[in-house]
Enzyme design. Structure first.
Site, PDB file in Angstrom:
ATOM      1  N   GLU A  38       0.921  -1.107  -0.017  1.00  0.00           N
ATOM      2  CA  GLU A  38       0.171  -0.084   0.200  1.00  0.00           C
ATOM      3  C   GLU A  38       0.807   1.244   0.111  1.00  0.00           C
ATOM      4  O   GLU A  38       1.841   1.364   0.723  1.00  0.00           O
ATOM      5  CB  GLU A  38      -1.202  -0.089   1.369  1.00  0.00           C
ATOM      6  CG  GLU A  38      -1.608   1.040   1.591  1.00  0.00           C
ATOM      7  CD  GLU A  38      -2.641   0.885   2.700  1.00  0.00           C
ATOM      8  OE1 GLU A  38      -2.108   0.196   3.788  1.00  0.00           O
ATOM      9  OE2 GLU A  38      -3.497   1.370   3.259  1.00  0.00           O
ATOM     10  N   LYS A 109      -9.649   1.880  -1.472  1.00  0.00           N
ATOM     11  CA  LYS A 109      -9.780   1.021  -0.226  1.00  0.00           C
ATOM     12  C   LYS A 109     -11.082   1.416   0.320  1.00  0.00           C
ATOM     13  O   LYS A 109     -11.762   2.782   0.754  1.00  0.00           O
ATOM     14  CB  LYS A 109      -8.782   1.718   0.696  1.00  0.00           C
ATOM     15  CG  LYS A 109      -8.531   0.710   1.871  1.00  0.00           C
ATOM     16  CD  LYS A 109      -7.338   1.254   2.781  1.00  0.00           C
ATOM     17  CE  LYS A 109      -7.029   0.295   4.020  1.00  0.00           C
ATOM     18  NZ  LYS A 109      -5.950   0.916   4.700  1.00  0.00           N
ATOM     19  N   CYS A 142      -4.919  -3.561   2.731  1.00  0.00           N
ATOM     20  CA  CYS A 142      -4.688  -3.619   3.811  1.00  0.00           C
ATOM     21  C   CYS A 142      -5.847  -3.911   4.940  1.00  0.00           C
ATOM     22  O   CYS A 142      -6.323  -4.998   5.004  1.00  0.00           O
ATOM     23  CB  CYS A 142      -4.045  -2.255   4.406  1.00  0.00           C
ATOM     24  SG  CYS A 142      -3.057  -2.132   5.832  1.00  0.00           S
ATOM     25  N   VAL A 169       0.119  -2.358  10.735  1.00  0.00           N
ATOM     26  CA  VAL A 169       0.812  -1.900  12.067  1.00  0.00           C
ATOM     27  C   VAL A 169       0.176  -2.467  13.291  1.00  0.00           C
ATOM     28  O   VAL A 169       0.735  -2.462  14.356  1.00  0.00           O
ATOM     29  CB  VAL A 169       0.426  -0.451  12.118  1.00  0.00           C
ATOM     30  CG1 VAL A 169       1.387   0.541  11.169  1.00  0.00           C
ATOM     31  CG2 VAL A 169      -0.987   0.258  12.253  1.00  0.00           C
ATOM     32  N   MET A 170      -0.844  -3.321  13.196  1.00  0.00           N
ATOM     33  CA  MET A 170      -1.584  -4.061  14.207  1.00  0.00           C
ATOM     34  C   MET A 170      -0.762  -5.307  14.106  1.00  0.00           C
ATOM     35  O   MET A 170      -0.613  -5.989  13.092  1.00  0.00           O
ATOM     36  CB  MET A 170      -3.150  -4.341  14.107  1.00  0.00           C
ATOM     37  CG  MET A 170      -3.657  -2.902  14.313  1.00  0.00           C
ATOM     38  SD  MET A 170      -5.602  -3.329  14.581  1.00  0.00           S
ATOM     39  CE  MET A 170      -6.094  -3.825  12.723  1.00  0.00           C
TER      40      MET A 170
END
Lengths: 263, 263
Positions: A38, A109, A142, A169-170
């Site tokens: 992304e 998205k 994502c 990021v998680m």
């Protein structure tokens, strides 16, 4: 056919340099279909919507997509990658699929994550599935991974391979959910995640890497490290994703009973 | 409140003995809500539909449900368990939820697995969610785990805890998918699987155990062994499952965009 993921560490705002590096990484390995992260050429952490707008490009005729098409021609491959798209004044967190002959599919998205809601307009185009000759390829970006409806929709529309550019990021979530998405839909999934850190605001973001390719039976075919810049590809048979049978009695899509589902 | 799972090895056809053992296992640990396996009192591998029919019971007034209600009264608990149900000539792979005051909810397996399609009629009742005072409890059975629409439907209907009686034979699948179901829906899930083997036909079935309870954040709170008969419970706060927020911007259900989904 071969499908591959490119895991890289973009430098925020250094669009041409990031494109050059992505193409250089791709050049080290052969694949028929590449998935890049992304927002691979811009970086992720825009401070303001205006900053995303200043780096956004039109899909048709923009620098990033033009360079990707050149690369697709050079490597005789298809490339899926994420970029900030500007169209009629709106900025989207978008992805394109390009081949040697140009643009073949686009996506914006649908499920925006966190501060993205302040930066981007929500996607307003359908989840796309396109036949590239070698396979039917679907795209999602994502955080779409968190919503089973996204991959399900792509599978129902015939996707054999889900190209999934990401900036995760998680911890662990997408590596886990995408394995289940592959299994429950009987599709190949290719998640290209970025690595590195961005702390352009008060909030430091750590991107988790571990890009992965999963088979329709949930087997992890490729799993990259949490930190390394690297491309890896694997031979797959997309026809495996056309057979939705789990056994002689059960079919992943045919056994659905939509009359009993809330939507 | 406490929620618990009972992992046991039923002896095929020994209904009263299996009920006795289930109740004896439950008596060793305290819980407010118990989940027992699918078909916990009969065993699983019926040779023919007629065999299931001969062991099937009505939900209202049948031996198994009556015994479960007695046990619920004795332990001041709610109990969810699977049984073959006969109703108006049809046999279903069913589950009940009973409490000290009697039956509170019923369910008939909507996604039948493998040879079950030759044995049972497909479920014809909605995915149920019922408020037991302590929590809103939804029910699904075993292979329903493979279809994200099942847990999603229960979550949309307000389930805070999904009781999931199972007789799992496919390796790892449900342990993986149920973790994702908990995470993507922000619910607690309690999968009670059986252990042991049945080889009443040419096909030997190995039941995989590893019963598990998962939190709305995907944390595995309880995970039993692949082989042991055992009950285990854990304290949960069902209100955790009412807050669907992943962060200040994202909501697991509120962020859904059904207009873009295939159903």
């Amino acid at each position: 056919m071969k499908v591959g993921v490119v895991q890289m560490r973009p430098i925020f705002g250094a669009v041409e340099e990031n494109i050059d590096r992505a193409i250089s990484i791709i050049g080290q390995v052969s694949s028929d279909l590449w998935v890049l992260p992304e927002l691979f050429a811009t970086g992720y952490q825009f401070r303001l919507a205006a900053e995303a707008r200043s780096l956004a490009e039109p899909v048709l005729g923009g620098l990033t997509v033009s360079r990707l098409i050149e690369a697709a021609r050079k490597f005789d491959a298809f490339i899926c990658a994420g970029l900030p798209e500007i169209d009629r004044g709106r900025v989207y967190n978008a992805a394109v699929l390009v081949g040697p002959d140009g643009l073949v599919a686009r996506y914006r998205k649908i499920h925006l994550f966190y501060h993205e809601k302040e930066i981007f307009s929500p996607g307003d185009l359908p989840f796309p599935v396109v036949d590239i000759g070698l396979a039917k390829v679907g795209m999602m970006i994502c955080f779409d991974h968190f919503f089973p409806e996204a991959a399900r929709t792509l599978a129902i529309r015939g996707a054999q391979v889900i190209a999934h550019p990401a900036n995760l990021v998680m911890p662990i979530y997408a590596q886990l959910t995408m394995r289940v998405r592959a299994l429950e839909n009987g599709v190949f999934t290719a998640t290209a995640n970025r690595v590195g850190e961005e702390s352009r605001t008060d909030e430091a973001l750590h991107f988790t890497g571990e890009s992965q390719i999963v088979s329709p039976s949930g087997e992890i075919l490729v799993s990259l490290s949490p930190t390394e810049e690297r491309a890896e590809s694997v031979v797959i048979d997309p026809l495996e994703a056309s057979n939705k049978a789990l056994n002689a009695y059960n079919d992943r899509l045919g056994d659905r009973r939509p009359g009993f589902y809330e939507t």
